[in-house]
Design a protein around this motif. Structure first.
Motif, mmCIF file in Angstrom:
data_model
loop_
_atom_site.group_PDB
_atom_site.id
_atom_site.type_symbol
_atom_site.label_atom_id
_atom_site.label_comp_id
_atom_site.label_asym_id
_atom_site.label_seq_id
_atom_site.Cartn_x
_atom_site.Cartn_y
_atom_site.Cartn_z
ATOM 1 N N ASN A 14 0.854 -1.185 0.000
ATOM 2 C CA ASN A 14 0.000 0.000 0.000
ATOM 3 C C ASN A 14 0.893 1.240 0.000
ATOM 4 O O ASN A 14 1.600 1.488 0.964
ATOM 5 N N ASP A 72 5.742 11.734 2.487
ATOM 6 C CA ASP A 72 7.157 12.019 2.767
ATOM 7 C C ASP A 72 7.476 11.696 4.220
ATOM 8 O O ASP A 72 6.586 11.746 5.051
ATOM 9 N N LEU A 115 5.197 6.340 12.269
ATOM 10 C CA LEU A 115 3.997 6.875 11.618
ATOM 11 C C LEU A 115 3.752 8.325 12.041
ATOM 12 O O LEU A 115 3.300 9.145 11.238
ATOM 13 N N LYS A 170 5.855 10.719 10.024
ATOM 14 C CA LYS A 170 5.591 10.855 8.588
ATOM 15 C C LYS A 170 4.723 12.076 8.291
ATOM 16 O O LYS A 170 4.128 12.680 9.180
ATOM 17 N N GLU A 171 4.692 12.383 6.995
ATOM 18 C CA GLU A 171 3.865 13.500 6.530
ATOM 19 C C GLU A 171 2.396 13.214 6.840
ATOM 20 O O GLU A 171 1.945 12.084 6.722
ATOM 21 N N VAL A 230 -6.883 12.296 2.881
ATOM 22 C CA VAL A 230 -7.614 12.332 1.620
ATOM 23 C C VAL A 230 -8.666 13.437 1.610
ATOM 24 O O VAL A 230 -8.989 13.978 0.566
ATOM 25 N N LYS A 235 -5.175 -2.961 2.053
ATOM 26 C CA LYS A 235 -5.125 -3.009 3.522
ATOM 27 C C LYS A 235 -6.514 -2.803 4.097
ATOM 28 O O LYS A 235 -6.676 -2.477 5.264
ATOM 29 N N THR A 271 -8.076 0.220 6.585
ATOM 30 C CA THR A 271 -7.061 1.248 6.879
ATOM 31 C C THR A 271 -6.252 1.657 5.643
ATOM 32 O O THR A 271 -5.269 2.379 5.776
ATOM 33 N N THR A 272 -6.701 1.232 4.454
ATOM 34 C CA THR A 272 -5.938 1.540 3.237
ATOM 35 C C THR A 272 -5.661 3.026 3.078
ATOM 36 O O THR A 272 -4.551 3.430 2.759
ATOM 37 N N GLU A 273 -6.683 3.836 3.301
ATOM 38 C CA GLU A 273 -6.571 5.256 2.977
ATOM 39 C C GLU A 273 -6.013 6.105 4.119
ATOM 40 O O GLU A 273 -5.904 7.312 3.988
ATOM 41 N N PHE A 274 -5.714 5.484 5.244
ATOM 42 C CA PHE A 274 -5.124 6.242 6.345
ATOM 43 C C PHE A 274 -3.614 6.151 6.237
ATOM 44 O O PHE A 274 -3.070 5.097 5.946
ATOM 45 N N SER A 275 -2.942 7.267 6.482
ATOM 46 C CA SER A 275 -1.486 7.199 6.457
ATOM 47 C C SER A 275 -0.914 8.120 7.527
ATOM 48 O O SER A 275 -1.624 8.965 8.073
ATOM 49 N N LEU A 331 -2.881 6.841 10.839
ATOM 50 C CA LEU A 331 -2.716 5.397 10.967
ATOM 51 C C LEU A 331 -2.095 5.063 12.315
ATOM 52 O O LEU A 331 -2.458 4.057 12.945
#
Lengths: 162, 285
Positions: free
Chosen positions: A45, A75, B50, B53-54, B58, B194, B197-201, B205
């Motif tokens: 992903n 990033d 996590l 991270k940036e 979405v 995933k 939770t695919t769209e969470f970053s 996340l």
């Protein structure tokens, strides 16, 4: 704290590879090499990934896909080109449909040559990428916009390439 | 009686215990697969990363749903450990889950949507047994308050073996373990990426991960409730249940959602309802 180095999640993309390098990457996940002991997870992903691992040469069909995956990754991120095809196009460099290495489309941080690249050298390449990842993070924290150095290979385009 | 001190302890310590437990989970899983596995502190490194991270989102509403999920999951556990109403605990947990699903629906992504729908199916599958657990415990102890239930002199599992079995079956769904890791899984790239939770970053996340730790501690606390009369036995039971879940996780393949829902309902219907009927008969007589 440098948690990034302790928990690198990768996304693996096969850009017209012969599957040789892909098998070697998957071999890294087997109990023999077990890269998960360094916290490395193959996420599949782009939104969860820190390291973009590309195998195979880039062709006209998938260069948009590579760019898309790269843009979706948050990033800091690094790109590792695995295998000689991903680094330069390899023996397929002169093919009419091949653009060349991955650096034709996105900036590459680490090149891992080999046909196929051995799991040991792949792990070595990922470890090198971790150092660059940490550099990028500190640069971002300091507020320095880190210019991506354009690799030499990106400038010398093969005849018939993009 | 609501006591705030245990709730406070839960809010502060649950992430530590939950994170360590997931670290042990990964270590034990690795050993079961003949690997060395990561350090048991790996989940903390992951979450730390996590948050470094940036913060890519979405859309504007995603973060609201994640924070709501976190707050209600923490509320669920805090209410439970404070000795609150068990029914309210069960429904607060569902509410938390609904926020996670809404967060997944907020993104315009097919993988996220499939994950969200499967998550709803999972909620549908385990919800009856969660409620029946509360009902069964009430029938025995005469109270929904956790603080009163803890005072009951007998082991609840002796009177509620069916309910306990059904709860264990649903626990596999709640802990997102195989064979019921249908809504999100590290091993389903080709299927749903995933899932939920695919769209969470990034930090979002990370917060979801921390929320899972809270949920893990709360659920193991629920298991403890069945053995509350003898707390040494309770702790042993919790450890055995946890290891059993890991064993099930490593020996089963992911099933389709149809089987997950049908089998959970069948188990609930057979063991839990029979348990309740017998209990009602015994109580009446």
């Amino acid at each position: 704290m440098a948690y990034l180095q302790k928990s690198p999640w990768i996304i693996h993309y096969d850009a017209s590879s012969c599957n040789g390098c892909d098998i070697e990457i998957l071999a890294c996940l087997t109990p023999m090499y077990d890269v998960e002991r360094f916290g490395i997870i193959n996420t599949g992903n782009p939104k969860h990934a820190d390291i973009f691992v590309v195998t195979g040469s880039v062709n006209e069909q998938n260069k948009y896909v590579i760019k898309n995956i790269y843009d979706q990754m948050p990033d800091p991120k690094v790109v590792v080109a695995i295998g000689v095809c991903a680094t330069s196009g390899g023996v397929f460099r002169e093919c009419y449909n091949v653009s060349g290495g991955v650096d034709m489309v996105i900036p590459v941080d680490v090149y891992v040559p080999g046909c196929a690249a051995r799991p040991e050298s792949i792990i070595d390449g990922i470890v090198k990428a971790l150092g660059i990842l940490e550099e990028k993070r500190t640069a971002a924290v300091m507020g320095v916009s880190r210019e991506q150095p354009v690799p030499a290979a990106a400038t010398e385009k093969p005849a018939g390439g993009v | 009686m609501i006591s705030f001190f245990p709730a406070l302890i839960f809010v502060l310590l649950a992430p530590l215990i939950g994170g360590l437990l997931s670290g042990i989970d990964r270590k034990v899983t690795a050993h079961m697969q003949g690997r060395v596995g990561p350090s048991i502190f790996q989940p903390f490194y992951d979450v730390g990363k996590l948050f470094e991270k940036e913060n890519a989102e979405v859309n504007g509403t995603q973060r609201f749903y994640v924070i709501s999920y976190f707050i209600f999951a923490v509320f669920t556990g805090a209410l439970f450990f404070a000795g609150g109403d068990l029914l309210l605990v069960v429904f607060a947990l569902t509410l938390a889950e609904v926020f996670l699903v809404l967060g997944a629906y907020a993104a315009y992504s097919p993988y996220s949507h499939v994950g969200a729908e499967r998550e709803l199916l999972q909620v549908m599958a385990y919800e009856p047994i969660m409620i029946l657990s509360a009902v069964g415990i009430y029938m025995v102890t005469g109270s929904f308050a956790v603080s009163e239930i803890l005072k009951y002199p007998m082991l609840l599992v002796v009177l509620l073996p069916g309910i306990f079995l059904g709860f264990l079956y649903a626990l596999t769904i709640k802990l997102r373990k195989s064979p019921f890791d249908i809504s999100t899984s590290h091993h389903a790239h080709q299927e749903i990426v995933k899932g939920v939770t695919t769209e969470f970053s990034g930090p979002n996340l990370g917060l979801i991960e921390v929320t899972h730790w809270y949920e893990l501690v709360f659920l193991l606390g629920f298991v403890f409730l069945f053995f509350a009369a003898n707390w040494i036995l309770g702790i042993i039971a919790v450890i055995i249940v946890f290891l059993l879940e890991l064993f099930i996780d490593n020996t089963n393949a992911r099933v389709k959602w149809q089987l997950a829902v049908k089998s959970t309902w069948a188990i609930t219907l057979v063991v839990a309802i029979v348990n309740l009927v017998v209990l009602a008969y015994v109580v009446v007589v």
